[in-house]
Design a protein around this motif. Structure first.
Motif, PDB file in Angstrom:
ATOM      1  N   GLU A 329       0.747  -1.245  -0.067  1.00 43.12           N
ATOM      2  CA  GLU A 329       0.039  -0.081   0.059  1.00 43.12           C
ATOM      3  C   GLU A 329       0.861   1.267   0.072  1.00 43.12           C
ATOM      4  O   GLU A 329       0.309   2.312   0.483  1.00 43.12           O
ATOM      5  CB  GLU A 329      -1.043  -0.132   1.251  1.00 43.12           C
ATOM      6  N   ALA A 330       2.054   1.170  -0.503  1.00 41.65           N
ATOM      7  CA  ALA A 330       3.062   2.315  -0.684  1.00 41.65           C
ATOM      8  C   ALA A 330       2.246   3.468  -1.538  1.00 41.65           C
ATOM      9  O   ALA A 330       1.845   3.214  -2.670  1.00 41.65           O
ATOM     10  CB  ALA A 330       4.252   2.019  -1.039  1.00 41.65           C
ATOM     11  N   VAL A 331       2.265   4.686  -1.189  1.00 40.17           N
ATOM     12  CA  VAL A 331       1.873   5.889  -1.934  1.00 40.17           C
ATOM     13  C   VAL A 331       2.941   6.804  -1.761  1.00 40.17           C
ATOM     14  O   VAL A 331       3.074   7.581  -0.625  1.00 40.17           O
ATOM     15  CB  VAL A 331       0.562   6.201  -1.576  1.00 40.17           C
ATOM     16  N   TYR A 332       3.467   7.286  -2.902  1.00 46.46           N
ATOM     17  CA  TYR A 332       4.706   8.169  -2.913  1.00 46.46           C
ATOM     18  C   TYR A 332       4.114   9.421  -3.770  1.00 46.46           C
ATOM     19  O   TYR A 332       3.694   9.165  -4.972  1.00 46.46           O
ATOM     20  CB  TYR A 332       5.747   7.463  -3.796  1.00 46.46           C
ATOM     21  N   THR A 333       4.563  10.392  -3.134  1.00 53.18           N
ATOM     22  CA  THR A 333       4.180  11.890  -3.847  1.00 53.18           C
ATOM     23  C   THR A 333       5.400  12.685  -4.125  1.00 53.18           C
ATOM     24  O   THR A 333       6.192  12.713  -3.457  1.00 53.18           O
ATOM     25  CB  THR A 333       3.163  12.571  -2.867  1.00 53.18           C
ATOM     26  N   TRP A 344       2.459  18.601   3.684  1.00 51.38           N
ATOM     27  CA  TRP A 344       3.628  17.337   4.106  1.00 51.38           C
ATOM     28  C   TRP A 344       4.217  17.691   5.352  1.00 51.38           C
ATOM     29  O   TRP A 344       4.311  16.790   6.187  1.00 51.38           O
ATOM     30  CB  TRP A 344       4.463  16.932   2.891  1.00 51.38           C
ATOM     31  N   GLU A 347       1.691  17.444   8.301  1.00 49.46           N
ATOM     32  CA  GLU A 347       1.571  15.864   8.519  1.00 49.46           C
ATOM     33  C   GLU A 347       2.809  15.209   9.282  1.00 49.46           C
ATOM     34  O   GLU A 347       2.565  14.458  10.222  1.00 49.46           O
ATOM     35  CB  GLU A 347       1.238  14.883   7.203  1.00 49.46           C
ATOM     36  N   ALA A 376       9.261  10.420   5.027  1.00 50.68           N
ATOM     37  CA  ALA A 376       8.313   9.176   5.217  1.00 50.68           C
ATOM     38  C   ALA A 376       7.569   9.738   6.454  1.00 50.68           C
ATOM     39  O   ALA A 376       8.291   9.866   7.397  1.00 50.68           O
ATOM     40  CB  ALA A 376       8.808   7.959   5.100  1.00 50.68           C
ATOM     41  N   ARG A 378       4.991   7.744   7.523  1.00 48.54           N
ATOM     42  CA  ARG A 378       4.218   6.464   8.143  1.00 48.54           C
ATOM     43  C   ARG A 378       4.769   5.472   7.035  1.00 48.54           C
ATOM     44  O   ARG A 378       4.758   5.825   5.902  1.00 48.54           O
ATOM     45  CB  ARG A 378       2.818   6.356   8.623  1.00 48.54           C
ATOM     46  N   ARG A 381       3.748   5.865   3.177  1.00 44.48           N
ATOM     47  CA  ARG A 381       3.664   7.111   2.784  1.00 44.48           C
ATOM     48  C   ARG A 381       4.548   7.899   2.684  1.00 44.48           C
ATOM     49  O   ARG A 381       5.155   8.474   3.944  1.00 44.48           O
ATOM     50  CB  ARG A 381       2.332   7.577   3.465  1.00 44.48           C
ATOM     51  N   CYS A 383       7.068  11.182   0.428  1.00 47.45           N
ATOM     52  CA  CYS A 383       7.247  12.121  -0.658  1.00 47.45           C
ATOM     53  C   CYS A 383       8.792  12.302  -1.021  1.00 47.45           C
ATOM     54  O   CYS A 383       9.665  12.057  -0.179  1.00 47.45           O
ATOM     55  CB  CYS A 383       6.645  13.366  -0.183  1.00 47.45           C
ATOM     56  N   ASP A 518      11.041   5.739   3.105  1.00 45.84           N
ATOM     57  CA  ASP A 518       9.800   4.632   3.663  1.00 45.84           C
ATOM     58  C   ASP A 518      10.548   3.451   4.355  1.00 45.84           C
ATOM     59  O   ASP A 518      10.173   3.148   5.485  1.00 45.84           O
ATOM     60  CB  ASP A 518       9.214   4.136   2.491  1.00 45.84           C
TER      61      ASP A 518
END
Length: 943
Positions: A329-333, A344, A347, A376, A378, A381, A383, A518
């Protein structure tokens, strides 16, 4: 399979098509430069690759990968893998300085040589070597034999020294690039036909192999001269015709050096070999044997590749290739605008613990430019914030839209990003986690950010599993998270075609950089719980973690080096070398080439009639350092002067000439890098350049330290633990006599001599004390009777008796050593006084040499490791203590038991007072810790 484009060279130097050669049997022999494979693999694959028991296997892994690639690329019936048998060969008898500037093979590589021979056998390939000759000579011999029977040879190597063999049915192939090297490629590289390569190399010399050549002549000039005169002998015979005065004189003065160099670079193709070309026939693959070896080496990816490759012929071996997904479920921005950046940062503030990583365009922090920053918040998640990417043509891209490499490239200005991140990165309520964070700390420090507080997963892994396996992020991700990271080489390539990270497209940079942050955050959670559960948190928190900022500051500061002093010293050393040469000529009775071992041997043993000369295989006398030291001890002045000449020559080339290139302007400072997780005992390791090995015991070596200076109005301060390892031996082994001597301030070496040799202190002679000192320090490092005999100039039997008497007198030491070896064999590690575990790979190795080495390590590691822990415990609080006292002093270097600082002249006394106090109280022992201090305008004066 690569195309054979070989051409032959005939007498007039012109090339003719291969079809004009004699009829061939149709066989092609692949001669693999196995030694080249080994070192290429070792320096390509990270040293973190190890077996679970701690045995390093990075070179084995790389070697196996390269062999598998070769076998996949070619369809060969005959393959021979050729190795160097040892470092010493007949060339050392011709010129004993040959390859003398090369370090011994790294400790991590030595146990892998035998494993690589086993790997070759597992692949079913012929493994060939011969004592006294290099792999290149064996290759030359087989190439000649194949040529004479009309067969072809493809040499699998890119080594320039083998290019002299190209032609007449012999080509080369670069195994990494699959590029064929034929006569034309040799011409392009050397400017001459292959048959003239030896003469060109003889003139140009080779600093890597310590081949002298002729000063002032490089490859290009050498090629021009050989092209003009035809060959080396004709050139040297006609050197007086050279127009340029300096070049003419150098050729005249160094003619013998050129001839010796030619002997060194010319390959011997007449080596008597028990193996034949027919012995290289490749058998049918033994899948079971190969997979068993790869599985034993713990190379699951290579096992999978092997099964896949052999599946056609062996269906039972067919397996599914492992799938290497990104973390679940990795989401990189990609952050390209201020609104996203602010979100960011907010957060990250809520998260409290974040992963942080920087991307740059250089591995050297002192020279690197910031390219991007990843965070990272979490697991899964993260960027990436680009700030220094370029399109390769227009320079750094500012915020906005630009077309580059077919995509839109946008990034915020560097100053804006730094300004936005600074409050977060300096917020005490947010833990910043990095991997090898010392590097990132320095990069951000240059931009005004003091990263704090921090955790470092590299150091966490090092504390928990130091010496067991490597601690690089990619290896830890695979080993502990079963995740395969994107490799740097995938993005940037390697070799001449490699690009720097600022040229990587943003979409690929995002995946790579964000993944690093991450994975770091995921490892942090894992390690944090282990540190507590395994009771190793104290080592990490009190010894290792503080060093991220302390050593980062130390490296960033660097130490000032006076370029003029180095250059003057080089000239002075050159003059002293000339004076020594004149004195040597006087003692010999005539001039000769002092740098020629052959001529030295002839002068010493033939002309002067000195006894003790021994000839090697080539018929030349051996004149190595051991021979000259023996002759000097017998009172032969010429041998002593020859030793002085050689030592001074090495100092000049290694230090005074080379160190100038490491100076970073405009500050004029040298910035070494300290590896925090490289040694098995916890010691810091200096490199690029190594400032921990600058000699101190010789006059010339001490003179080099005079070049290390400080700013006007400042002084250098050296604070150094006195005999710390002997004090630790007394404490750890509980040796009452030694403890009493240290407490009473008695000369420990004189006391030991009195105890061991039965000599009253008031009758002690310097020679007796020297013997005791050698034993005292030798015992710590597991010295043998042979080693002690060589050091003291006595018989091995007498040396063994000294050691036995020493251990009988200090029975506590022998008991501790026996118990330590037993513990290491049972547990696989030993511990320092503070609980650091020093793992002992090889302690149960069936090979006696490796096992004995591990046992010697087991004795030394608790001592050296505790000493390393103590000075680290002092380094941690020292900068803050100096600052709290209102002092401007800065720590510059750590050299094992010594700290080097600089301070304003009027603050030196107070700086010494604080430094000594912290160092002496870094540990509580049953013997006092003593610290010596010195102050000076340069390092030599201060130490």
């Amino acid at each position: 399979m690569p195309t054979d484009t070989t051409s032959a060279t005939v007498a007039n130097g012109q090339s003719v098509p291969e079809t004009a050669l004699p009829a061939q049997s149709g066989r092609t022999y692949y001669l693999v430069d196995g030694s080249g494979y080994i070192f290429r693999a070792f320096h390509t694959i990270p040293m973190r690759v190890r077996k679970a028991d701690g045995v390093p296997t990075n070179a084995v892994y790389g070697f196996c990968s390269m062999v598998m690639k070769l076998l996949a690329d070619i369809d060969a019936e005959y393959i021979g893998v050729i190795f160097d048998a040892s470092r010493h060969n007949f060339r050392n008898d011709i010129y004993d300085a040959y390859k003398a500037n090369r370090d011994e093979p790294p400790e991590e590589l030595r146990p892998q040589f035998g494993l690589i021979r086993e790997a070759t056998a597992a692949f079913g390939l012929a493994s060939i070597e011969r004592d006294g000759f290099e792999a290149d000579d064996i290759i030359a011999t087989f190439a000649r034999q194949a040529r004479e029977r009309g067969d072809k040879v493809i040499i699998v190597s890119s080594d320039k020294d083998l290019m002299q063999l190209v032609g007449d049915g012999v080509t080369m192939m670069d195994p990494m690039k699959n590029v064929v090297i034929d006569v034309e490629q040799v011409r392009e590289k050397f400017g001459v036909e292959p048959k003239c390569v030896v003469d060109v190399q003889a003139l140009a010399g080779d600093s890597v192999d310590n081949i002298p050549g002729v000063p002032g002549i490089g490859i290009k000039t050498a090629a021009q001269l050989i092209a003009e005169f035809g060959d080396l002998d004709t050139l040297l015979d006609n050197a007086g015709r050279i127009k340029q005065p300096k070049r003419r004189q150098n050729l005249i003065d160094h003619a013998e050096s050129a001839r010796i160099s030619r002997q060194l670079v010319r390959l011997d193709d007449t080596v008597e070999m028990p193996e034949t070309l027919d012995d290289m026939k490749v058998p049918e693959p033994d899948a079971v044997k190969l997979i068993a070896f790869l599985d034993h080496m713990e190379f699951p990816s290579l096992v999978s590749r092997t099964k896949s490759r052999l599946a056609t012929d062996h269906p039972a071996l067919r397996v599914e290739e492992p799938v290497n997904d990104t973390p679940s479920e990795a989401v990189y921005t990609l952050v390209q605008d201020r609104e996203t950046l602010d979100a960011w940062i907010a957060e990250a503030g809520y998260a409290g613990v974040i992963g942080v990583d920087t991307e740059t365009n250089s591995l050297n922090a002192a020279r690197a430019d910031l390219v991007g920053i990843s965070m990272a918040v979490r697991p899964g998640r993260a960027c990436y914030i680009p700030v220094g990417h370029t399109d390769g043509t227009e320079g750094t891209l500012d915020f906005g839209d630009r077309e580059g490499d077919g995509e839109r490239i946008r990034q915020l200005p560097l100053d804006e990003v730094i300004g936005a991140l600074k409050p977060l990165f300096e917020d005490d309520s947010v833990m910043k986690v990095g991997h090898n964070l010392k590097y990132d700390y320095q990069i951000l420090r240059r931009h005004g950010i003091r990263l704090a507080p921090t955790d470092d997963t590299l150091l966490m892994s090092y504390v928990l599993d130091g010496g067991t396996y490597g601690h690089g992020l990619d290896e830890l991700a695979k080993r502990l998270l079963d995740h395969t990271c994107i490799s740097y080489v995938e993005l940037c390539g390697k070799g001449k075609t490699a690009i720097t990270f600022d040229k990587v497209p943003l979409d690929k940079a995002l995946d790579y950089a964000a993944e690093d942050a991450d994975i770091t955050l995921r490892l942090h959670k894992l390690f944090k719980s282990r540190l507590v559960g395994e009771r190793m948190a104290t080592i990490y928190e009190t010894i290792e973690r503080p060093l991220v900022q302390v050593v980062g500051e130390m490296e960033s500061t660097g130490i000032r080096v006076d370029r003029t002093v180095l250059e003057t010293m080089s000239r002075d050393f050159g003059e002293r070398l000339a004076t020594l040469e004149t004195e040597i000529h006087r003692l010999a009775g005539h001039p000769f080439n002092v740098g020629s071992p052959k001529q030295v041997g002839e002068v010493l043993f033939d002309e002067m009639g000195i006894q003790g000369g021994k000839k090697g295989k080539t018929g030349a006398y051996s004149t190595g350092a051991d021979v000259l030291e023996m002759l000097a001890a017998q009172g032969h002045d010429i041998a002593a002067r020859l030793l002085d000449w050689r030592q001074l020559s090495k100092l000049k080339s290694t230090y005074t000439d080379a160190l100038v290139h490491d100076i970073v302007e405009p500050a004029g400072r040298v910035h070494t890098s300290f590896s925090l997780a490289a040694t098995n005992t916890g010691r810091l390791s200096s490199n690029d350049p190594n400032l921990q090995n600058i000699p101190i015991r010789t006059e010339a070596g001490r003179k080099i330290r005079t070049a290390f200076v400080t700013e006007p109005g400042w002084k250098l301060i050296s604070v150094d633990y006195s005999q710390i390892e002997l004090r630790l031996v007394a404490d750890i082994a509980d040796i009452q006599a030694l403890k009493d001597a240290f407490r009473q301030g008695i000369d420990i070496h004189a006391m030991t001599a009195s105890q061991v040799f039965g000599v009253p202190l008031d009758q002690m002679t310097p020679e007796t004390r020297r013997k005791a000192k050698a034993i005292n320090f030798g015992i710590i490092y597991g010295i043998s009777g042979f080693g002690l005999a060589a050091q003291l100039g006595i018989s091995q039997g007498e040396a063994n008796q000294f050691i036995r008497t020493y251990l009988e007198r200090f029975g506590e030491l022998k008991a501790w050593m026996d118990e330590t070896r037993k513990f290491a064999r049972e547990h696989g590690y030993v511990s320092t006084l503070f609980g650091r575990r020093c793992h002992m790979p090889g302690i149960k190795d069936p090979n006696p040499a490796r096992r004995n080495f591990a046992e010697r390590q087991a004795i030394n590691a608790p001592i050296q490791g505790t000493a390393a822990d103590i000075i680290k415990k002092a380094m941690g609080p020292l900068p803050a203590a100096l600052a709290a006292a209102g002092l401007d002093a800065r720590m510059l270097l750590q050299v094992h038991d010594e700290l080097l600082l600089e301070a304003p002249a009027d603050q030196c006394d107070r700086t010494v007072e604080i430094a000594r106090d912290i160092m002496m109280n870094a540990a509580t022992l049953s013997v006092p810790l003593e610290v010596e201090a010195g102050i000076g305008d340069n390092w030599a004066e201060a130490h």
